[in-house]
Design a protein around this motif. Structure first.
Motif: not given
Length: 302
Positions: A161-171, A211-223
Motif C-alpha cells: 500500500x501507499x499512504x500519506x496518512x502515516x509518516x513511516x514506511x512499515x512492514x 542494498x536498496x529495495x526496488x518496488x518496480x522502480x520505487x526505491x526503499x532503503x529503510x522501514x
C-alpha cells in the motif's frame, strides 16, 4: 533501479480529472443526509469510507453489518453500511465504516481514491523536479485489503500500500524477514511504539537495508518492522529481532488491550508493506486512474 520506470509521460487517458495539494490537506467535500463532510483522500485508506465515530453518530447511521479488523493480534469491531454520498455533484451509494473513537484527527473521515467519482485524482506533494521517473503500478481494490499492489519479490507476493496518512514506511514481520535476507537488513536502534493502522499502537523497530529495495522502480532503503505482528515462523535478524520489552506492548494510556500479552505468538504470516509519506517525499505527485497508481518520483539515492 530502472525496472518499471519510464521517462515518457503516461498515456493521454491517464490524465486525472482533478487535483488536490497540501494546501487543501488532500480533502474533498462530500454530503450525506444534508450534512457537509470533509474527507481526506488517501490511497492507504480501506475499501470502506472510514468515518469518525462522532460523525457517524451525528448522521444517525445504523449499522447493517458488523466487521472485524485485524491489526496484528488485536481485533477491532467496526460497523458498516451503504450510504448515499454526494461528491463533486455525483450521488451514489458508498460502503461506509466507523469504529469507536477518532480515526482521522483532522477530517471527518478518509476515502480511498478508488471510491471517488470521475476518471481519477492527482495528489500533488510538491513541485515537479528535473529527472523524475514515472512509475505505473497496476492496483487491486477489494473489501478485505483496500487498494494495493502485488509486489512479486522473488516469488513471494508482498502486498504493498501507499499512504500519506502515516509518516513511516512499515512492514509486517514476515515481509521484513524475506526482504532482510536478500537486502542485508540490519537493525538501527531499539523497539518503539508506533500507530500502524486505525490508530492502533504496535511495537516496531527500524531496519536499514544494505542494498536498496526496488518496488518496480520505487526505491526503499529503510522501514519500521512490526516485530510482533504477522510473522508466523519467519525469523528476523539478531535472533528474534525484538527484546522482551517489545513483547509487553508499551501502550499505556492508549486504552488498547492486546490479546496474548506475554506469549510468543506472532500470528500467521502475512506479507504487507506500507509505504509512508517520508518515503513518498521523493515524489512530486501520485495519480490514481483506471486501477493504476502513477508515481512521479526522483529515484536517485538520497
Amino acid at each position: 533501479m530502472v525496472t518499471g520506470c519510464a521517462t515518457a509521460p503516461p498515456p493521454p487517458n491517464a490524465v486525472s480529472e482533478f487535483a488536490l495539494d497540501s494546501s487543501t490537506n488532500y480533502i474533498v467535500e462530500a454530503q450525506a443526509r444534508g450534512r457537509l463532510l470533509r474527507l481526506k483522500v488517501d490511497p492507504g485508506a480501506p475499501y470502506f469510507v472510514l468515518l469518525n465515530d462522532k460523525v457517524a453518530k451525528e448522521l444517525r447511521l445504523v449499522s447493517t453489518k458488523s466487521a472485524t479488523l485485524a491489526v496484528g493480534p488485536l481485533r477491532l469491531k467496526a460497523n458498516t453500511r451503504n450510504e448515499k454520498l454526494t461528491i463533486r455533484g455525483e450521488t451514489s451509494a458508498k460502503p461506509v465504516m466507523w469504529v469507536k473513537g477518532e480515526a482521522i484527527p483532522d477530517a471527518d473521515g478518509v476515502i480511498n481514491p478508488a471510491n471517488l467519482p470521475g476518471n481519477g485524482v492527482t495528489l500533488k506533494l510538491r513541485e515537479a523536479a528535473a529527472g523524475e521517473q514515472v512509475i505505473q503500478l497496476p492496483m487491486r481494490f477489494d473489501r478485505q485489503r483496500g487498494l494495493y499492489y502485488e509486489f512479486d519479490y522473488g516469488g513471494q507476493l508482498i502486498l504493498t500500500r501507499f499512504t500519506l496518512e502515516d509518516r513511516l514506511t512499515t512492514t509486517t514481520g514476515a515481509a521484513a524477514s524475506v526482504i532482510s535476507k536478500r537486502r542485508s537488513g540490519l537493525w538501527e536502534g531499539g523497539p518503539f511504539v508506533h500507530q500502524v493502522r486505525f490508530g492502533v499502537p504496535r511495537p516496531v523497530r527500524r531496519m536499514v537495508l544494505g542494498q536498496t529495495l526496488s518496488v518496480k522502480g520505487f526505491p526503499l532503503n529503510e522501514f519500521a518492522v512490526r516485530v510482533m505482528d504477522d510473522r508466523g515462523s519467519y525469523l528476523l535478524p539478531d535472533k528474534q529481532g525484538a527484546s522482551e520489552d517489545a513483547d509487553a506492548d508499551e501502550t499505556e494510556g492508549s486504552g488498547i488491550v492486546v490479546t496474548g500479552k506475554g506469549k510468543r505468538s506472532y500470528g500467521a504470516a502475512h506479507f504487507w508493506l506500507m509505504v509512508g509519506s517520508d518515503a513518498l517525499s521523493r515524489c512530486s505527485s501520485l495519480t490514481y486512474q483506471a486501477r493504476h497508481l502513477i508515481l512521479r518520483c526522483s529515484t536517485a539515492r538520497t
